[in-house]
Design a protein around this motif. Structure first.
Motif, mmCIF file in Angstrom:
data_model
loop_
_atom_site.group_PDB
_atom_site.id
_atom_site.type_symbol
_atom_site.label_atom_id
_atom_site.label_comp_id
_atom_site.label_asym_id
_atom_site.label_seq_id
_atom_site.Cartn_x
_atom_site.Cartn_y
_atom_site.Cartn_z
ATOM 1 N N SER A 195 0.819 -1.215 0.000
ATOM 2 C CA SER A 195 0.000 0.000 0.000
ATOM 3 C C SER A 195 0.853 1.265 0.000
ATOM 4 O O SER A 195 0.298 2.377 0.014
ATOM 5 C CB SER A 195 -0.908 0.012 1.240
ATOM 6 N N GLY A 196 2.187 1.116 -0.012
ATOM 7 C CA GLY A 196 3.082 2.255 0.083
ATOM 8 C C GLY A 196 3.794 2.578 -1.212
ATOM 9 O O GLY A 196 3.500 2.037 -2.279
ATOM 10 N N LYS A 197 4.763 3.477 -1.111
ATOM 11 C CA LYS A 197 5.453 3.988 -2.291
ATOM 12 C C LYS A 197 6.912 4.272 -1.954
ATOM 13 O O LYS A 197 7.242 4.729 -0.861
ATOM 14 C CB LYS A 197 4.771 5.275 -2.749
ATOM 15 N N ALA A 198 7.782 4.011 -2.920
ATOM 16 C CA ALA A 198 9.193 4.384 -2.814
ATOM 17 C C ALA A 198 9.598 5.143 -4.069
ATOM 18 O O ALA A 198 9.221 4.760 -5.177
ATOM 19 C CB ALA A 198 10.073 3.149 -2.635
ATOM 20 N N VAL A 199 10.343 6.226 -3.876
ATOM 21 C CA VAL A 199 10.971 6.929 -5.001
ATOM 22 C C VAL A 199 12.475 6.852 -4.799
ATOM 23 O O VAL A 199 12.986 7.156 -3.712
ATOM 24 C CB VAL A 199 10.510 8.395 -5.093
ATOM 25 N N LEU A 200 13.170 6.437 -5.849
ATOM 26 C CA LEU A 200 14.613 6.235 -5.788
ATOM 27 C C LEU A 200 15.282 7.060 -6.878
ATOM 28 O O LEU A 200 14.855 7.034 -8.040
ATOM 29 C CB LEU A 200 14.953 4.749 -5.975
ATOM 30 N N TRP A 201 16.344 7.780 -6.488
ATOM 31 C CA TRP A 201 17.118 8.585 -7.440
ATOM 32 C C TRP A 201 18.586 8.176 -7.385
ATOM 33 O O TRP A 201 19.153 8.085 -6.296
ATOM 34 C CB TRP A 201 17.020 10.076 -7.109
ATOM 35 N N HIS A 202 19.189 7.984 -8.555
ATOM 36 C CA HIS A 202 20.624 7.735 -8.626
ATOM 37 C C HIS A 202 21.422 9.026 -8.779
ATOM 38 O O HIS A 202 22.642 9.014 -8.611
ATOM 39 C CB HIS A 202 20.953 6.771 -9.766
ATOM 40 N N ILE A 203 20.752 10.124 -9.099
ATOM 41 C CA ILE A 203 21.394 11.439 -9.028
ATOM 42 C C ILE A 203 21.143 12.015 -7.636
ATOM 43 O O ILE A 203 20.489 11.379 -6.807
ATOM 44 C CB ILE A 203 20.888 12.379 -10.154
ATOM 45 N N HIS A 204 21.664 13.211 -7.367
ATOM 46 C CA HIS A 204 21.524 13.822 -6.044
ATOM 47 C C HIS A 204 20.643 15.073 -6.141
ATOM 48 O O HIS A 204 21.166 16.196 -6.251
ATOM 49 C CB HIS A 204 22.892 14.203 -5.488
ATOM 50 N N PRO A 205 19.319 14.934 -6.026
ATOM 51 C CA PRO A 205 18.460 16.120 -6.118
ATOM 52 C C PRO A 205 18.464 16.969 -4.866
ATOM 53 O O PRO A 205 17.855 18.049 -4.841
ATOM 54 C CB PRO A 205 17.070 15.505 -6.350
ATOM 55 N N GLU A 206 19.158 16.528 -3.801
ATOM 56 C CA GLU A 206 19.142 17.274 -2.540
ATOM 57 C C GLU A 206 20.119 18.442 -2.526
ATOM 58 O O GLU A 206 19.979 19.360 -1.711
ATOM 59 C CB GLU A 206 19.453 16.322 -1.362
ATOM 60 N N HIS A 207 21.134 18.422 -3.411
ATOM 61 C CA HIS A 207 22.179 19.459 -3.361
ATOM 62 C C HIS A 207 21.764 20.711 -4.141
ATOM 63 O O HIS A 207 21.490 20.634 -5.345
ATOM 64 C CB HIS A 207 23.486 18.923 -3.954
ATOM 65 N N PRO A 208 21.731 21.883 -3.498
ATOM 66 C CA PRO A 208 21.399 23.119 -4.208
ATOM 67 C C PRO A 208 22.394 23.400 -5.325
ATOM 68 O O PRO A 208 23.607 23.281 -5.141
ATOM 69 C CB PRO A 208 21.480 24.200 -3.116
ATOM 70 N N ILE A 209 21.881 23.788 -6.467
ATOM 71 C CA ILE A 209 22.740 24.060 -7.619
ATOM 72 C C ILE A 209 23.540 25.338 -7.413
ATOM 73 O O ILE A 209 24.567 25.560 -8.054
ATOM 74 C CB ILE A 209 21.876 24.086 -8.900
ATOM 75 N N THR A 210 23.108 26.167 -6.471
ATOM 76 C CA THR A 210 23.842 27.392 -6.160
ATOM 77 C C THR A 210 24.981 27.167 -5.170
ATOM 78 O O THR A 210 25.702 28.108 -4.831
ATOM 79 C CB THR A 210 22.866 28.428 -5.570
ATOM 80 N N SER A 211 25.167 25.921 -4.707
ATOM 81 C CA SER A 211 26.202 25.646 -3.711
ATOM 82 C C SER A 211 27.583 25.551 -4.350
ATOM 83 O O SER A 211 27.725 25.287 -5.548
ATOM 84 C CB SER A 211 25.893 24.335 -2.977
ATOM 85 N N GLU A 212 28.618 25.754 -3.529
ATOM 86 C CA GLU A 212 29.992 25.632 -4.014
ATOM 87 C C GLU A 212 30.294 24.203 -4.462
ATOM 88 O O GLU A 212 31.036 23.990 -5.421
ATOM 89 C CB GLU A 212 30.975 26.052 -2.921
ATOM 90 N N LEU A 213 29.718 23.203 -3.778
ATOM 91 C CA LEU A 213 29.938 21.810 -4.138
ATOM 92 C C LEU A 213 29.494 21.534 -5.565
ATOM 93 O O LEU A 213 30.220 20.915 -6.359
ATOM 94 C CB LEU A 213 29.170 20.900 -3.170
ATOM 95 N N VAL A 214 28.309 22.004 -5.920
ATOM 96 C CA VAL A 214 27.780 21.755 -7.267
ATOM 97 C C VAL A 214 28.518 22.600 -8.297
ATOM 98 O O VAL A 214 28.788 22.142 -9.416
ATOM 99 C CB VAL A 214 26.264 22.014 -7.301
ATOM 100 N N ALA A 215 28.887 23.809 -7.937
ATOM 101 C CA ALA A 215 29.651 24.643 -8.873
ATOM 102 C C ALA A 215 30.983 23.997 -9.216
ATOM 103 O O ALA A 215 31.422 24.008 -10.378
ATOM 104 C CB ALA A 215 29.868 26.031 -8.272
#
Length: 328
Positions: A195-215
């Motif tokens: 009765s439940g749901k799982a969403v799985l991502w192999h990319i990292h949608p949690e990291h802000p694109i404005t962050s130094e890490l992503v830059a």
């Protein structure tokens, strides 16, 4: 309601921090965002009042070891109607089987117990991954499977692809990597499980694109889009994360309509295991002895209303708008 983010052995601190930050920015006015340990997942009554369990990026093998005793509870929670979000290592961990860096010193392969995605997760999608470094990190773009959106500049580091078979009726691909070779490798999936749901991502949608890490990751990539239009791409990332949460059944304002968080605490819930029930009963006795005729406990600053759990009581009946009383 709680959103629980695993914070035990194996978790990448950068992924954990970014996951908590993104969840709090999107859900903080509607949900209590909390970290949770392997021990708590194994022995505490966390499934009561949990809207979402998140396992962020990190290392799959420590997850396998640390969460072994919690697996039955996690599976039962989702099967009974719960929601699970797995990011990178959290997605590998929730697959039926993984094959990762086969033929290299980093090789990992084997069956996995959750099996929210019943098939194979295979990685890395892109070369160069090294533990505890950013050497293999890059930014990538994906296209949603309905073809409506192209989302660029997303952080990637060690993720793979979901090998989706036509026979997997409970699996819906969400997005493909934009591979110049046109391979249409699946980057994210939505999986019905009981009765439940799982969403799985192999990319990292949690990291802000404005962050130094992503830059920095973008500077090592061929597309470089995150450097050119960071704020525009950050809005796309937030919408992607919102869409993910809505697939998982969470309701909240969109970023465009996001209001300031309330200035009062959300309702607080007190739970106890069977072994500790006597402590909770003693606390209830103390509170009953000091409350007024309306069931209100007043102190020098606040007023509290204590609600007892019963078949008639529904936590959703507690007003989210401030009524002058703190609800427990």
């Amino acid at each position: 309601m709680n959103v629980l983010v695993y914070s035990g052995p194996g978790v990448s601190q950068t992924s954990l921090d970014a996951t908590l930050s993104t969840l709090k920015s999107l859900l903080g006015s509607n949900f209590a965002i909390q970290t949770v340990s392997p021990k708590a997942l194994e022995s505490e009554p966390w499934t009561v009042g949990c809207a979402l369990l998140v396992i962020p990026g990190g290392r799959d093998l420590p997850y396998l070891a640390s969460l072994e005793r919690a697996i039955p509870k996690i599976v039962g929670y989702v099967k009974a109607g719960g929601s699970y979000l797995g990011i990178c290592a959290g997605a590998y961990f929730a697959s039926g089987r993984i094959e990762w860096e086969i033929g290299t010193p980093l090789e990992v392969q084997g069956e996995r117990p959750l099996k929210f995605f019943p098939g194979l997760s295979k990685g890395c999608m892109y070369p160069g991954f090294q533990y505890d470094t950013e050497n293999g990190a890059r930014t990538v773009s994906i296209t949603t499977c309905n073809g409506e959106k192209v989302i660029e500049g997303l952080y990637y580091n060690g993720g793979g692809e979901f090998v989706v078979q036509e026979s997997m009726k409970d699996v819906e691909p969400l997005a493909y990597y934009n591979d110049p070779h046109g391979s249409r490798s699946v980057a994210g999936v939505s999986c019905s499980f009981g009765s439940g749901k799982a969403v799985l991502w192999h990319i990292h949608p949690e990291h802000p694109i404005t962050s130094e890490l992503v830059a920095a990751a973008a500077a090592r990539s061929t597309e470089g889009a995150a450097v050119a239009h960071p704020q525009q791409l950050e809005t796309q990332r937030q919408i992607l994360f919102c869409d993910t949460l809505r697939i998982l059944g969470l309701s909240f304002p969109s970023p465009a309509n996001h209001r300031d968080p309330p200035t009062h605490p959300l309702p607080q819930h007190i739970y106890a295991t069977e072994r500790a029930i006597s402590i909770l009963e003693a606390l209830e006795g103390v509170l009953e002895s000091i409350q007024n005729a309306h069931g209100i406990v007043d102190d020098t600053v606040d007023s509290f209303k204590v609600h007892k759990a019963s078949a008639e009581f529904n936590p959703r009946d507690i007003p989210l708008e401030f009524d002058g009383i703190q609800h427990v």
